[in-house]
Each structure stands twice: as structure tokens, then as C-alpha cells.
Scaffold this motif. Structure first.
Motif, PDB file in Angstrom:
ATOM      1  N   VAL A   4     -12.108 -13.966  66.289  1.00  0.00           N
ATOM      2  CA  VAL A   4     -11.474 -14.767  65.303  1.00  0.00           C
ATOM      3  C   VAL A   4     -11.427 -16.359  65.710  1.00  0.00           C
ATOM      4  O   VAL A   4     -11.389 -16.374  67.026  1.00  0.00           O
ATOM      5  CB  VAL A   4      -9.993 -14.562  64.910  1.00  0.00           C
ATOM      6  CG1 VAL A   4      -9.938 -13.214  64.130  1.00  0.00           C
ATOM      7  CG2 VAL A   4      -9.159 -14.420  66.189  1.00  0.00           C
ATOM      8  N   ILE A   5     -11.518 -17.266  65.099  1.00  0.00           N
ATOM      9  CA  ILE A   5     -11.541 -18.623  65.563  1.00  0.00           C
ATOM     10  C   ILE A   5     -10.462 -19.275  64.935  1.00  0.00           C
ATOM     11  O   ILE A   5     -10.446 -19.405  63.498  1.00  0.00           O
ATOM     12  CB  ILE A   5     -12.732 -19.269  65.406  1.00  0.00           C
ATOM     13  CG1 ILE A   5     -13.963 -18.615  66.338  1.00  0.00           C
ATOM     14  CG2 ILE A   5     -12.444 -20.902  65.847  1.00  0.00           C
ATOM     15  CD1 ILE A   5     -15.003 -19.286  66.287  1.00  0.00           C
ATOM     16  N   PHE A   6      -9.226 -19.793  65.167  1.00  0.00           N
ATOM     17  CA  PHE A   6      -8.330 -20.582  64.646  1.00  0.00           C
ATOM     18  C   PHE A   6      -8.294 -22.098  65.061  1.00  0.00           C
ATOM     19  O   PHE A   6      -8.141 -22.155  66.124  1.00  0.00           O
ATOM     20  CB  PHE A   6      -6.822 -20.039  64.684  1.00  0.00           C
ATOM     21  CG  PHE A   6      -6.723 -18.878  64.133  1.00  0.00           C
ATOM     22  CD1 PHE A   6      -6.303 -18.744  62.813  1.00  0.00           C
ATOM     23  CD2 PHE A   6      -7.023 -17.556  64.719  1.00  0.00           C
ATOM     24  CE1 PHE A   6      -6.040 -17.599  62.054  1.00  0.00           C
ATOM     25  CE2 PHE A   6      -7.185 -16.328  63.803  1.00  0.00           C
ATOM     26  CZ  PHE A   6      -6.452 -16.203  62.471  1.00  0.00           C
ATOM     27  N   VAL A  32      -1.582 -22.722  61.293  1.00  0.00           N
ATOM     28  CA  VAL A  32      -2.653 -23.230  60.930  1.00  0.00           C
ATOM     29  C   VAL A  32      -2.645 -23.461  59.150  1.00  0.00           C
ATOM     30  O   VAL A  32      -2.071 -22.457  58.656  1.00  0.00           O
ATOM     31  CB  VAL A  32      -3.851 -21.763  60.817  1.00  0.00           C
ATOM     32  CG1 VAL A  32      -5.096 -22.072  60.124  1.00  0.00           C
ATOM     33  CG2 VAL A  32      -3.701 -21.357  62.443  1.00  0.00           C
ATOM     34  N   GLN A  33      -3.233 -24.443  58.857  1.00  0.00           N
ATOM     35  CA  GLN A  33      -3.034 -24.752  57.300  1.00  0.00           C
ATOM     36  C   GLN A  33      -4.174 -24.075  56.547  1.00  0.00           C
ATOM     37  O   GLN A  33      -5.026 -23.761  57.087  1.00  0.00           O
ATOM     38  CB  GLN A  33      -3.229 -26.322  57.163  1.00  0.00           C
ATOM     39  CG  GLN A  33      -2.173 -27.249  57.462  1.00  0.00           C
ATOM     40  CD  GLN A  33      -2.505 -28.664  56.798  1.00  0.00           C
ATOM     41  OE1 GLN A  33      -3.482 -29.166  56.777  1.00  0.00           O
ATOM     42  NE2 GLN A  33      -1.446 -29.318  56.556  1.00  0.00           N
ATOM     43  N   ARG A  34      -3.426 -23.785  55.395  1.00  0.00           N
ATOM     44  CA  ARG A  34      -4.463 -22.982  54.414  1.00  0.00           C
ATOM     45  C   ARG A  34      -5.333 -23.993  53.906  1.00  0.00           C
ATOM     46  O   ARG A  34      -5.047 -25.403  53.614  1.00  0.00           O
ATOM     47  CB  ARG A  34      -3.701 -22.183  53.206  1.00  0.00           C
ATOM     48  CG  ARG A  34      -2.585 -21.149  54.069  1.00  0.00           C
ATOM     49  CD  ARG A  34      -2.036 -20.379  52.834  1.00  0.00           C
ATOM     50  NE  ARG A  34      -1.203 -19.324  53.503  1.00  0.00           N
ATOM     51  CZ  ARG A  34      -0.225 -18.732  52.914  1.00  0.00           C
ATOM     52  NH1 ARG A  34      -0.068 -18.951  51.314  1.00  0.00           N
ATOM     53  NH2 ARG A  34       0.368 -17.884  53.344  1.00  0.00           N
ATOM     54  N   ILE A  72      -8.686 -22.029  68.937  1.00  0.00           N
ATOM     55  CA  ILE A  72      -8.386 -20.773  69.954  1.00  0.00           C
ATOM     56  C   ILE A  72      -9.662 -19.799  69.416  1.00  0.00           C
ATOM     57  O   ILE A  72      -9.919 -19.375  68.191  1.00  0.00           O
ATOM     58  CB  ILE A  72      -7.010 -20.004  69.594  1.00  0.00           C
ATOM     59  CG1 ILE A  72      -6.075 -20.967  70.055  1.00  0.00           C
ATOM     60  CG2 ILE A  72      -6.979 -18.716  70.138  1.00  0.00           C
ATOM     61  CD1 ILE A  72      -4.778 -20.601  69.972  1.00  0.00           C
ATOM     62  N   ASP A  73     -10.222 -19.178  70.360  1.00  0.00           N
ATOM     63  CA  ASP A  73     -11.309 -18.363  70.240  1.00  0.00           C
ATOM     64  C   ASP A  73     -10.956 -17.067  70.819  1.00  0.00           C
ATOM     65  O   ASP A  73     -10.451 -17.092  72.021  1.00  0.00           O
ATOM     66  CB  ASP A  73     -12.591 -18.654  70.544  1.00  0.00           C
ATOM     67  CG  ASP A  73     -13.950 -17.765  70.577  1.00  0.00           C
ATOM     68  OD1 ASP A  73     -13.828 -17.030  69.751  1.00  0.00           O
ATOM     69  OD2 ASP A  73     -14.917 -18.038  71.397  1.00  0.00           O
ATOM     70  N   VAL A  99      -9.333 -21.633  74.949  1.00  0.00           N
ATOM     71  CA  VAL A  99      -8.587 -22.258  74.260  1.00  0.00           C
ATOM     72  C   VAL A  99      -9.179 -23.712  74.637  1.00  0.00           C
ATOM     73  O   VAL A  99      -9.278 -24.104  75.687  1.00  0.00           O
ATOM     74  CB  VAL A  99      -7.076 -22.041  74.580  1.00  0.00           C
ATOM     75  CG1 VAL A  99      -6.220 -23.199  73.919  1.00  0.00           C
ATOM     76  CG2 VAL A  99      -6.413 -20.889  74.458  1.00  0.00           C
ATOM     77  N   GLU A 100      -9.293 -24.481  73.448  1.00  0.00           N
ATOM     78  CA  GLU A 100      -9.990 -25.836  73.613  1.00  0.00           C
ATOM     79  C   GLU A 100      -8.743 -26.812  73.225  1.00  0.00           C
ATOM     80  O   GLU A 100      -8.407 -26.675  72.167  1.00  0.00           O
ATOM     81  CB  GLU A 100     -11.075 -26.043  72.641  1.00  0.00           C
ATOM     82  CG  GLU A 100     -11.630 -27.290  73.050  1.00  0.00           C
ATOM     83  CD  GLU A 100     -13.013 -27.478  72.539  1.00  0.00           C
ATOM     84  OE1 GLU A 100     -13.265 -28.420  71.983  1.00  0.00           O
ATOM     85  OE2 GLU A 100     -13.924 -26.418  71.973  1.00  0.00           O
TER      86      GLU A 100
END
Length: 134
Positions: A4-6, A32-34, A72-73, A99-100
Motif C-alpha cells: 500500500v502507498i498512502f 488521507v483525503q478521499r 508511506i509505503d 516514510v517520505e
């Protein structure tokens, strides 16, 4: 494959814990915005718990705080535990592998303006209209 990537903003400050073996764990939540707006035209957000371990956790504790934008990966993990009242609880968490730290929209604009204003002199090129030799 569980990947997952958020991209979102920290909804809480980072909490840190250390295991009995001395491994560092960082815990925080991201908003996290939809993509789609609701019926009132507002974009809603989902809040996800994040867990980071080791060096990634140490960096999160050092550099992140509530409101900071991050990418976040990682992977999703589900676990269950018994609550103090005896009920069984289930939780799904993002286990962060990378985490970037991203600049906020305001900071990104300030960086862009500073770069645009100082780029020509900093690069050693001042208003050169000559054709390039290549």
C-alpha cells in the motif's frame, strides 16, 4: 501481494515505544483525503494507524509531528487483542517500510518562489538570451 502507498497528514503526534529487546517502534495516525466529495461537496478523510520499526521509527520520532505531510509505503496487517473489558478487538494497521517526509503545500510554495527568484543568479546564468550551442 500486500503493498500500500498512502499520502496524507499526521493526525496525531508520534508516540514511541521500545520493546524488551530494545527495538524502537513509532505509532501515529495519518489522515488521507478521499478522491470524491460527499453529497455536500466536502472531501472526507479516512484515518489510518501507522506502525514503523527500527531506523524508520527513529526518523519518524525525530522529524514528524501532527499536521506534517508524509508518503508511506508499506503493507497492511490485521491483528486482534483482548481489551481490558475482556472483549476481543480487531485492528488493521499500516506497517511502514518507507516514510517520505513531504513539504506542506505552503512550504512547497515558499520553496518554489525562493528557487524561482534565486535560480538565475545561483546557477551562474543571468538573463542570457543567446542560443545554446547544443
Amino acid at each position: 501481494m500486500n503493498r500500500v502507498i498512502f499520502v496524507g497528514n499526521l493526525a496525531s503526534d508520534v508516540e514511541t515505544r521500545t520493546t524488551n529487546s530494545g527495538k524502537t517502534c513509532a505509532l501515529f495516525r495519518i489522515a488521507v483525503q478521499r478522491i470524491r466529495s460527499n453529497k455536500d461537496g466536502q472531501r472526507e478523510a479516512d484515518f489510518f494507524p501507522v506502525v514503523a520499526w527500527g531506523k524508520t521509527a527513529e526518523l519518524c520520532v525525530r522529524f514528524l509531528s501532527k499536521g506534517r505531510k508524509v508518503a508511506i509505503d508499506g503493507r497492511l496487517e490485521m491483528r486482534s487483542y483482548n481489551a481490558q473489558d475482556g472483549s476481543k478487538r480487531h485492528v488493521t494497521e499500516i506497517i511502514a517500510e518507507h516514510v517520505e517526509f513531504l513539504p506542506s503545500d505552503q512550504r512547497r510554495g515558499e520553496q518554489r518562489e525562493g528557487t524561482e527568484q534565486g535560480a538565475s543568479k545561483a546557477d551562474g546564468f543571468e538573463d542570457c538570451d543567446d542560443e545554446l550551442p547544443f
